[in-house]
Motif scaffolding. Structure first.
Motif, PDB file in Angstrom:
ATOM      1  N   GLY A 201       8.131   2.526   6.879  1.00 25.44           N
ATOM      2  CA  GLY A 201       8.107   1.947   8.219  1.00 25.44           C
ATOM      3  C   GLY A 201       7.771   0.463   8.254  1.00 25.44           C
ATOM      4  O   GLY A 201       8.041  -0.217   9.248  1.00 25.44           O
ATOM      5  N   HIS A 202       7.188  -0.062   7.185  1.00 24.93           N
ATOM      6  CA  HIS A 202       6.839  -1.481   7.158  1.00 24.93           C
ATOM      7  C   HIS A 202       8.061  -2.348   7.458  1.00 24.93           C
ATOM      8  O   HIS A 202       7.993  -3.289   8.247  1.00 24.93           O
ATOM      9  CB  HIS A 202       6.308  -1.881   5.765  1.00 24.93           C
ATOM     10  N   SER A 203       9.175  -2.012   6.808  1.00 21.83           N
ATOM     11  CA  SER A 203      10.334  -2.894   6.954  1.00 21.83           C
ATOM     12  C   SER A 203      10.867  -2.898   8.388  1.00 21.83           C
ATOM     13  O   SER A 203      11.331  -3.927   8.883  1.00 21.83           O
ATOM     14  CB  SER A 203      11.428  -2.539   5.959  1.00 21.83           C
TER      15      SER A 203
ATOM     16  N   GLY B 256      -2.048  -5.233   0.753  1.00 23.52           N
ATOM     17  CA  GLY B 256      -1.519  -3.895   0.991  1.00 23.52           C
ATOM     18  C   GLY B 256      -0.053  -3.953   0.619  1.00 23.52           C
ATOM     19  O   GLY B 256       0.415  -4.966   0.081  1.00 23.52           O
ATOM     20  N   CYS B 257       0.686  -2.884   0.924  1.00 29.91           N
ATOM     21  CA  CYS B 257       2.116  -2.911   0.586  1.00 29.91           C
ATOM     22  C   CYS B 257       2.808  -4.119   1.197  1.00 29.91           C
ATOM     23  O   CYS B 257       3.753  -4.661   0.637  1.00 29.91           O
ATOM     24  CB  CYS B 257       2.786  -1.635   1.060  1.00 29.91           C
ATOM     25  N   SER B 258       2.343  -4.550   2.368  1.00 34.57           N
ATOM     26  CA  SER B 258       3.023  -5.642   3.068  1.00 34.57           C
ATOM     27  C   SER B 258       2.511  -7.010   2.643  1.00 34.57           C
ATOM     28  O   SER B 258       2.683  -7.995   3.353  1.00 34.57           O
ATOM     29  CB  SER B 258       2.869  -5.456   4.575  1.00 34.57           C
TER      30      SER B 258
ATOM     31  N   GLY C 258      -2.518  -3.412   7.411  1.00 32.26           N
ATOM     32  CA  GLY C 258      -2.474  -1.966   7.214  1.00 32.26           C
ATOM     33  C   GLY C 258      -3.761  -1.317   7.677  1.00 32.26           C
ATOM     34  O   GLY C 258      -4.687  -1.992   8.142  1.00 32.26           O
ATOM     35  N   ASP C 259      -3.837   0.008   7.529  1.00 32.34           N
ATOM     36  CA  ASP C 259      -5.016   0.695   8.070  1.00 32.34           C
ATOM     37  C   ASP C 259      -6.247   0.539   7.178  1.00 32.34           C
ATOM     38  O   ASP C 259      -7.369   0.455   7.668  1.00 32.34           O
ATOM     39  CB  ASP C 259      -4.726   2.177   8.365  1.00 32.34           C
ATOM     40  N   GLY C 260      -6.030   0.472   5.862  1.00 30.60           N
ATOM     41  CA  GLY C 260      -7.176   0.202   4.995  1.00 30.60           C
ATOM     42  C   GLY C 260      -7.686  -1.197   5.259  1.00 30.60           C
ATOM     43  O   GLY C 260      -8.887  -1.445   5.366  1.00 30.60           O
ATOM     44  N   ASP C 261      -6.745  -2.106   5.393  1.00 29.24           N
ATOM     45  CA  ASP C 261      -7.055  -3.508   5.613  1.00 29.24           C
ATOM     46  C   ASP C 261      -7.808  -3.707   6.926  1.00 29.24           C
ATOM     47  O   ASP C 261      -8.862  -4.333   6.969  1.00 29.24           O
ATOM     48  CB  ASP C 261      -5.720  -4.270   5.639  1.00 29.24           C
ATOM     49  N   LEU C 262      -7.268  -3.132   7.986  1.00 25.00           N
ATOM     50  CA  LEU C 262      -7.820  -3.414   9.322  1.00 25.00           C
ATOM     51  C   LEU C 262      -8.989  -2.505   9.694  1.00 25.00           C
ATOM     52  O   LEU C 262      -9.936  -2.942  10.337  1.00 25.00           O
ATOM     53  CB  LEU C 262      -6.700  -3.295  10.364  1.00 25.00           C
TER      54      LEU C 262
ATOM     55  N   ALA D  97      -1.802   6.162   7.682  1.00 23.12           N
ATOM     56  CA  ALA D  97      -2.780   7.197   7.303  1.00 23.12           C
ATOM     57  C   ALA D  97      -3.042   7.257   5.804  1.00 23.12           C
ATOM     58  O   ALA D  97      -3.508   8.270   5.297  1.00 23.12           O
ATOM     59  CB  ALA D  97      -2.339   8.569   7.826  1.00 23.12           C
ATOM     60  N   ILE D  98      -2.741   6.147   5.105  1.00 22.06           N
ATOM     61  CA  ILE D  98      -2.893   6.195   3.647  1.00 22.06           C
ATOM     62  C   ILE D  98      -3.020   4.777   3.089  1.00 22.06           C
ATOM     63  O   ILE D  98      -2.659   3.814   3.767  1.00 22.06           O
ATOM     64  CB  ILE D  98      -1.666   6.915   3.031  1.00 22.06           C
ATOM     65  N   TYR D  99      -3.577   4.675   1.873  1.00 19.27           N
ATOM     66  CA  TYR D  99      -3.522   3.414   1.139  1.00 19.27           C
ATOM     67  C   TYR D  99      -2.241   3.440   0.315  1.00 19.27           C
ATOM     68  O   TYR D  99      -2.186   4.105  -0.722  1.00 19.27           O
ATOM     69  CB  TYR D  99      -4.725   3.279   0.190  1.00 19.27           C
ATOM     70  N   GLY D 100      -1.224   2.753   0.778  1.00 18.43           N
ATOM     71  CA  GLY D 100       0.063   2.796   0.081  1.00 18.43           C
ATOM     72  C   GLY D 100       0.014   2.067  -1.242  1.00 18.43           C
ATOM     73  O   GLY D 100       0.302   2.625  -2.301  1.00 18.43           O
ATOM     74  N   MET D 101      -0.403   0.809  -1.172  1.00 20.75           N
ATOM     75  CA  MET D 101      -0.245  -0.055  -2.338  1.00 20.75           C
ATOM     76  C   MET D 101      -1.003   0.418  -3.576  1.00 20.75           C
ATOM     77  O   MET D 101      -0.531   0.303  -4.691  1.00 20.75           O
ATOM     78  CB  MET D 101      -0.700  -1.465  -2.005  1.00 20.75           C
ATOM     79  N   THR D 102      -2.200   0.962  -3.352  1.00 21.89           N
ATOM     80  CA  THR D 102      -3.013   1.331  -4.510  1.00 21.89           C
ATOM     81  C   THR D 102      -2.720   2.750  -4.990  1.00 21.89           C
ATOM     82  O   THR D 102      -3.390   3.238  -5.900  1.00 21.89           O
ATOM     83  CB  THR D 102      -4.511   1.176  -4.189  1.00 21.89           C
TER      84      THR D 102
HETATM   85  C1  LIG Z   1     -11.528  -6.752  -1.882  1.00 20.57           C
HETATM   86  C2  LIG Z   1     -10.418  -5.868  -2.299  1.00 20.57           C
HETATM   87  N1  LIG Z   1     -10.648  -4.569  -2.507  1.00 20.57           N
HETATM   88  C3  LIG Z   1      -9.633  -3.751  -2.898  1.00 20.57           C
HETATM   89  C4  LIG Z   1      -8.379  -4.249  -3.100  1.00 20.57           C
HETATM   90  C5  LIG Z   1      -7.296  -3.340  -3.587  1.00 20.57           C
HETATM   91  N2  LIG Z   1      -6.336  -2.948  -2.563  1.00 20.57           N
HETATM   92  C6  LIG Z   1      -5.146  -3.531  -2.483  1.00 20.57           C
HETATM   93  S1  LIG Z   1      -4.169  -2.879  -1.293  1.00 20.57           S
HETATM   94  C7  LIG Z   1      -5.357  -1.761  -0.848  1.00 20.57           C
HETATM   95  C8  LIG Z   1      -5.123  -0.735   0.216  1.00 20.57           C
HETATM   96  C9  LIG Z   1      -4.204  -1.155   1.255  1.00 20.57           C
HETATM   97  O1  LIG Z   1      -3.992  -0.115   2.119  1.00 20.57           O
HETATM   98  P1  LIG Z   1      -3.512  -0.345   3.605  1.00 20.57           P
HETATM   99  O2  LIG Z   1      -4.251  -1.473   4.218  1.00 20.57           O
HETATM  100  O3  LIG Z   1      -3.607   0.961   4.314  1.00 20.57           O
HETATM  101  O4  LIG Z   1      -2.002  -0.840   3.480  1.00 20.57           O
HETATM  102  P2  LIG Z   1      -0.704  -0.076   2.938  1.00 20.57           P
HETATM  103  O5  LIG Z   1      -0.648  -0.416   1.479  1.00 20.57           O
HETATM  104  O6  LIG Z   1      -0.874   1.367   3.192  1.00 20.57           O
HETATM  105  O7  LIG Z   1       0.412  -0.671   3.677  1.00 20.57           O
HETATM  106  C10 LIG Z   1      -6.487  -1.928  -1.635  1.00 20.57           C
HETATM  107  C11 LIG Z   1      -7.683  -1.082  -1.511  1.00 20.57           C
HETATM  108  C12 LIG Z   1      -8.179  -5.642  -2.880  1.00 20.57           C
HETATM  109  N3  LIG Z   1      -7.004  -6.210  -3.075  1.00 20.57           N
HETATM  110  N4  LIG Z   1      -9.195  -6.421  -2.484  1.00 20.57           N
END
Ligand SMILES: Cc1ncc(C[n+]2csc(CCOP(=O)(O)OP(=O)(O)O)c2C)c(N)n1
Ligand code: SF4
Lengths: 76, 371, 248
Positions: free
Chosen positions: C23-25, C51-53, C93-97, C123-128
């Motif tokens: 959905g990012h794109s 994050g993925c984006s 992203g959701d982890g980010d925000l 609902a997930i950490y995509g990138m990691t």
């Molecule tokens: C300070 C810090 N902690 C951890 C990471 C590793 N990290 C990179 S992306 C990510 C999760 C991103 O998830 P989300 O924000 O949900 O975005 P999505 O990838 O799902 O689009 C994490 C934990 C980082 N880059 N910097």
């Protein structure tokens, strides 16, 4: 002789190299003229293709859901 | 436009160190401050919370030091002179952001008014963050320029120097001081003219909308190792240039000295007292004061060690700068150390006693540990 | 006369590297279309998250900055305070925000900073690699919830729009989705409204987008879109959570 060629309503172009084969467009198309190709593109995905371009009405619903912006639609 | 200048250049004023630093920053063109309260630097945000609005700038008391530094990242990315300040744990929280800004090569200025550590430590003056400051502080291979004032006048004038160096090298630049310098009052004067931020040279690397030019990207992610390596070497070259051109130090009574005290900031102030008293007693003691802690005056100290066989490093910590002195001296002279960590201050007499003790013994190549 | 649907001007020619069906794109394209339609490309500065984006800065053809994980709202605050004439958007992203950057988000919202947040809730950490996010739903499997999210252990997910709507600062909060045509069209309207509010100088706006992550969820793209309808939008109801544009 009567004119048999119906006027094209729209032009659809699928950029196959960009397509990742998610299939969203196939579900979105109200005319059901899109399908997954049997061959694959250079990235290894089966791209979407249009089997009846002349039936396209230019609604661009496929464009709306395409994540890759691999579809261009021109309403004529 | 109304006159925003509060003090004339060269005018003698009585000021607190932290307030001089804040006024100096405004005078040098700072128009944005973000920070989070922590003693002993609170006079800086308190002063700027009203002063910066007088000159058309903005002040935010942020939700954390992390937020503050990332606000500054945005401000620097827009080409505006921004500033943040903190102490101890607050500076630790800012390190991730500082690392990003250093990688993105954006200029900004910040101050660490050091408190005792580690952990929450205490609020007394200390020099325990020397390593953190001079090694970059955060993750990755980078450096920030570190200025160490030892008077309220320098507290007031270093922000201008810091901004100019930051702009010149597109690099973060900091003032490293402590609660004593921050909170003491003494007569000071500004030695530079009021800076109008609108008249600073334009920057061609900032993001301000791509009107009439190709878009710009500020990015610190370089996924391909060869590209990141190139970026690292590019930074390295810049750091080399800074080491060549920007070393600053001050010497006093060095010519005939048999022993030289090496100290910066507050410990240099205290050591000055020891030098004055020592000279009165006929002791040939001098003082070498690094003003830039990074770049460190390696060459000058190395040359000094050709003549002076005994050095005493005085620090308000367990021994941090002494390691840089050791590297600089590379075995040519004996290095002695007097350290008072934990927020304790050495006295001038204590330093002088140490000087006399060292002079009474033959020079040994080993550095003496501890007090 | 006819309309042409193709890549928006505010996007670069670079092909996006997201997973099939991500959905990012779609969200990227909607932002670019809005920037085109409002004719603000030359005043826009976008903030890419971690994050993925993270590669958003390659895809958008406007000034861009990539900031530390979770700090988009802080950097946007700094930019907008010193350059109020810019149009600033923070994409997160959701982890980010809602995990690492929760404080920055809440405080920017409560200060009603005048920028726009595009919040991708997948609902997930995509990138990691598909670990639990603050928005992972009870029972949902992730690589750190192999048996499904157990609320007794991991607590409950954060509902960002609901949470922020309790504050006085935000001007406009809406939750949309990009899993089918009607939702995509609604999402675009929401994004456009948010940018318009920023243009009008009213204050903080956030559009939460429920976004399929087929890879992280371990399903084919089509099933991921169905999951958004059947599971996600039940837990995270779509709609406007706050709209103060009429009052102001
Ligand atoms: C300070 C810090 N902690 C951890 C990471 C590793 N990290 C990179 S992306 C990510 C999760 C991103 O998830 P989300 O924000 O949900 O975005 P999505 O990838 O799902 O689009 C994490 C934990 C980082 N880059 N910097
Ligand atoms: S992991 Fe999920 S969010 Fe990331 S690109 Fe793939 S589908 Fe998109």
């Amino acid at each position: 002789m009567e004119e048999t060629i119906t006027k094209l309503k729209a032009k659809i172009k699928i950029i196959e190299t960009l397509c990742k084969g998610c299939g969203y467009c196939i579900d979105a198309c109200p005319k059901k003229i899109l399908e997954m190709a049997s061959y694959s593109n250079q990235s290894g995905y089966h791209p979407a293709r249009c089997i009846k371009p002349e039936d396209c009405i230019g609604c661009a619903l496929c464009y709306q859901v395409c994540p890759e912006i691999a579809i261009e639609v021109e309403k004529l | 436009m109304k006159n925003m200048e509060k003090y004339k250049m060269g005018e003698k004023v009585l000021m607190k160190g932290n307030e001089a630093l804040a006024e100096g920053a405004v005078r040098a063109g700072c128009r944005f401050f973000a920070g989070y309260p922590i003693t002993p630097q609170n006079e800086i945000p308190e002063y700027l919370s009203w002063r910066i609005f007088e000159v058309g700038g903005t002040f935010i008391q942020s939700e954390s030091e992390i937020a503050a530094i990332n606000m500054i990242f945005g401000v620097a990315a827009c080409g505006v002179r921004g500033m943040t300040s903190s102490s101890g744990c607050g500076i630790s929280l800012k390190q991730e952001g500082i690392s990003y800004i250093a990688s993105a090569e954006l200029p900004f200025f910040y101050a660490n008014i050091i408190r005792g550590g580690p952990g929450l430590g205490n609020i007394a003056p200390a020099q325990s963050d020397y390593f953190q400051a001079t090694r970059g502080g955060g993750h990755g291979d980078y450096r920030v320029i570190v200025l160490a004032p030892n008077s309220v006048t320098e507290m007031g004038n270093f922000p201008k120097l810091a901004y100019d160096l930051a702009d010149k090298y597109r690099n973060p630049c900091m003032v490293l001081a402590d609660g004593l310098l921050g909170q003491m009052m003494e007569p000071m004067e500004f030695n530079f003219d009021w800076v109008d931020p609108d008249k600073l040279p334009p920057k061609d690397y900032i993001v301000t909308g791509c009107k009439g030019r190709p878009r710009r990207i500020i990015n610190t992610l370089h996924m391909i190792p060869s590209i990141l390596e190139k970026h690292n070497w590019h930074l390295y070259e810049k750091y080399q240039r800074i080491e060549e051109n920007e070393v600053r130090f001050e010497g006093c009574n060095l010519e005939d000295a048999e022993i030289v005290i090496v100290a910066y900031g507050t410990s240099a102030r205290i050591s000055t007292e020891a030098v004055i008293k020592g000279r009165k007693k006929g002791i040939k003691v001098g003082l070498f004061r690094p003003i830039t802690l990074w770049p460190f005056p390696k060459k000058a100290i190395n040359e000094l060690a050709d003549r002076v066989k005994k050095l005493l490093v005085v620090e308000m910590n367990m021994g941090q700068m002494v390691e840089d002195v050791e590297i600089a001296v590379s075995g040519k002279s004996a290095i002695h150390f007097l350290g008072r960590p934990g927020g304790s201050l050495p006295t001038g007499d204590e330093v002088l006693d140490k000087v006399e003790e060292i002079l009474s013994k033959p020079a040994s190549p080993e550095r003496e540990r501890g007090k | 006369m006819g309309r042409i649907y193709k890549k928006p001007v505010s996007m670069t020619k670079i092909a996006m590297r997201y997973c099939p069906g991500c959905g990012h794109s779609i969200a990227h394209r909607l932002i670019a279309e809005v920037i085109d339609e409002l004719d603000i490309r030359e005043r826009a500065v976008g903030i890419a998250p971690v994050g993925c984006s993270v590669f958003l800065d390659e895809y958008m053809d406007c000034d861009m900055i990539q900031v530390p994980h979770g700090r988009g709202c802080a950097s946007a605050t700094g930019m907008k305070r010193v350059r109020p004439d810019l149009i600033v958007f923070s994409y997160q992203g959701d982890g980010d925000l809602a995990a690492i950057g929760t404080a920055e988000t809440i405080h920017a919202a409560t200060r009603s900073e005048n920028f726009t947040v595009i919040f991708i809730n997948n609902a997930i950490y995509g990138m990691t690699g598909g670990q639990q996010a603050p928005t992972t739903m009870p029972g949902q499997k992730t690589t750190t919830n192999p048996y499904g999210r157990e609320v007794k252990v991991h607590g409950y997910p954060i509902k960002v729009c609901e949470m922020l709507s309790a504050l006085d600062g935000p001007i406009y909060l809406e939750r949309v989705a990009v899993n089918n045509v009607p939702n995509v069209l609604k999402a675009k309207r929401a994004i456009k409204k948010a940018f318009q509010i920023q243009l009008d100088g009213l204050g903080f706006t956030l559009v939460e987008i429920l976004s399929p992550c087929p890879t992280g969820w371990g399903v084919i793209p089509k099933k991921a879109c169905e999951y958004v309808d059947e599971k996600m939008s039940k837990y995270y109801p779509l709609g406007v959570y706050k709209d103060l544009t009429k009052k102001k």
